[in-house]
Write a protein that holds these residues in place. Structure first.
Motif, short mmCIF file in Angstrom:
data_model
loop_
_atom_site.label_atom_id
_atom_site.label_comp_id
_atom_site.label_asym_id
_atom_site.label_seq_id
_atom_site.Cartn_x
_atom_site.Cartn_y
_atom_site.Cartn_z
N ALA A 39 -10.51 8.88 -23.16
CA ALA A 39 -9.17 9.45 -23.33
C ALA A 39 -9.12 10.94 -23.01
O ALA A 39 -8.14 11.41 -22.42
CB ALA A 39 -8.66 9.20 -24.75
N ALA A 40 -10.14 11.69 -23.37
CA ALA A 40 -10.13 13.14 -23.11
C ALA A 40 -10.12 13.41 -21.61
O ALA A 40 -9.41 14.30 -21.14
CB ALA A 40 -11.33 13.81 -23.78
N ALA A 41 -10.90 12.65 -20.84
CA ALA A 41 -10.93 12.82 -19.38
C ALA A 41 -9.56 12.48 -18.79
O ALA A 41 -9.05 13.21 -17.93
CB ALA A 41 -12.01 11.94 -18.77
N GLU A 42 -8.98 11.39 -19.23
CA GLU A 42 -7.67 10.99 -18.72
C GLU A 42 -6.61 12.05 -18.99
O GLU A 42 -5.86 12.44 -18.09
CB GLU A 42 -7.25 9.65 -19.33
N SER A 43 -6.57 12.52 -20.21
CA SER A 43 -5.57 13.53 -20.59
C SER A 43 -5.73 14.81 -19.78
O SER A 43 -4.76 15.37 -19.26
CB SER A 43 -5.69 13.81 -22.08
N PHE A 44 -6.97 15.29 -19.65
CA PHE A 44 -7.21 16.54 -18.93
C PHE A 44 -6.85 16.39 -17.46
O PHE A 44 -6.17 17.24 -16.88
CB PHE A 44 -8.67 16.98 -19.08
N LEU A 45 -7.31 15.31 -16.83
CA LEU A 45 -7.06 15.13 -15.41
C LEU A 45 -5.59 14.86 -15.09
O LEU A 45 -5.11 15.21 -14.02
CB LEU A 45 -7.96 14.04 -14.83
N GLN A 46 -4.86 14.24 -16.02
CA GLN A 46 -3.42 14.05 -15.80
C GLN A 46 -2.72 15.40 -15.65
O GLN A 46 -1.78 15.53 -14.88
CB GLN A 46 -2.80 13.26 -16.94
N GLU A 47 -3.18 16.39 -16.39
CA GLU A 47 -2.54 17.71 -16.32
C GLU A 47 -3.15 18.62 -15.28
O GLU A 47 -2.43 19.36 -14.60
CB GLU A 47 -2.60 18.39 -17.70
N PHE A 48 -4.46 18.61 -15.11
CA PHE A 48 -5.12 19.60 -14.25
C PHE A 48 -5.80 19.00 -13.01
O PHE A 48 -6.29 19.74 -12.18
CB PHE A 48 -6.15 20.40 -15.06
N GLY A 49 -5.84 17.70 -12.91
CA GLY A 49 -6.49 17.05 -11.77
C GLY A 49 -5.89 17.48 -10.44
O GLY A 49 -4.68 17.63 -10.31
N GLY A 50 -6.75 17.71 -9.47
CA GLY A 50 -6.30 18.11 -8.13
C GLY A 50 -6.16 19.61 -7.93
O GLY A 50 -5.92 20.06 -6.82
N LEU A 51 -6.33 20.39 -8.98
CA LEU A 51 -6.21 21.85 -8.84
C LEU A 51 -7.51 22.45 -8.31
O LEU A 51 -8.60 22.05 -8.72
CB LEU A 51 -5.89 22.52 -10.18
N ARG A 52 -7.38 23.39 -7.40
CA ARG A 52 -8.51 24.19 -6.93
C ARG A 52 -8.17 25.64 -7.23
O ARG A 52 -7.15 26.15 -6.77
CB ARG A 52 -8.76 24.02 -5.44
N VAL A 53 -9.02 26.29 -8.01
CA VAL A 53 -8.81 27.67 -8.42
C VAL A 53 -9.76 28.55 -7.64
O VAL A 53 -10.98 28.46 -7.80
CB VAL A 53 -9.01 27.83 -9.95
N ASP A 54 -9.21 29.37 -6.76
CA ASP A 54 -10.02 30.26 -5.92
C ASP A 54 -10.02 31.66 -6.53
O ASP A 54 -9.09 32.44 -6.33
CB ASP A 54 -9.46 30.30 -4.50
N ILE A 55 -11.07 31.93 -7.30
CA ILE A 55 -11.24 33.24 -7.91
C ILE A 55 -12.63 33.75 -7.59
O ILE A 55 -13.52 32.98 -7.24
CB ILE A 55 -11.03 33.20 -9.45
N SER A 56 -12.81 35.05 -7.72
CA SER A 56 -14.12 35.66 -7.53
C SER A 56 -14.11 37.03 -8.18
O SER A 56 -13.07 37.50 -8.63
CB SER A 56 -14.44 35.78 -6.03
N GLY A 57 -15.27 37.65 -8.22
CA GLY A 57 -15.37 38.99 -8.76
C GLY A 57 -15.91 39.02 -10.16
O GLY A 57 -16.22 37.98 -10.75
N PRO A 58 -16.03 40.22 -10.70
CA PRO A 58 -16.59 40.35 -12.05
C PRO A 58 -15.67 39.76 -13.10
O PRO A 58 -14.45 39.83 -12.98
CB PRO A 58 -16.75 41.87 -12.23
#
Length: 146
Positions: A39-58
């Protein structure tokens, strides 16, 4: 009180997240059937699945690195997830990748998010883990149960 800090919410929105976002899991459930969904995987991926966060730096306590929430990135790694799950007494489910694909992100049945290699590092549960990932807070090494 806001769910995320202003900076983290801005980064997540730039990646495509919106409050109340919901994506279907049908394709992933078929393609990553080698993993044991919870259930935790399903809930998280329903909201955030497919996102790619491009960050870098300190960051606050470590460098900030890009990450992506796509469980298909772990296809073929079912044995590794079973082994690490048994080793640490948790049911790790793949969420995606961290960095340049050298590490996996996973979630356990309690909703805690981890960085996995030959070890497990704990970011925290749900929203706190997202804050840590975006802001560059180093995860804590998970100790194997005795």
């Amino acid at each position: 009180m806001p769910r995320f800090s202003r900076e983290v919410e801005g980064v997540l929105r730039a990646a495509g997240w919106l409050p109340d976002r919901r994506v279907g899991l049908t394709q992933w459930k078929a393609s990553v059937s080698e993993f044991s969904w919870h259930a935790a995987a399903e809930s998280f991926l329903q909201e955030f699945g497919g996102l790619r966060v491009d960050i870098s730096g300190p960051g606050i306590t470590c460098v900030r690195e890009p990450f992506e929430f796509d469980p298909e990135l772990a296809i073929g790694e079912g044995g590794r997830f079973v082994e690490l799950s048994e080793l640490f007494g948790r049911r790790f489910f793949p969420l995606g990748e961290f960095g340049q694909g050298e590490f996996f992100l996973a979630i356990d049945e309690q909703g805690v998010i981890y960085l996995l290699g030959a070890w497990a590092l704990r970011y925290g549960a749900g929203d706190l883990a997202l804050e840590h990932l975006v802001m560059g807070v180093a995860p804590k090494r998970l100790v194997r149960p005795a």
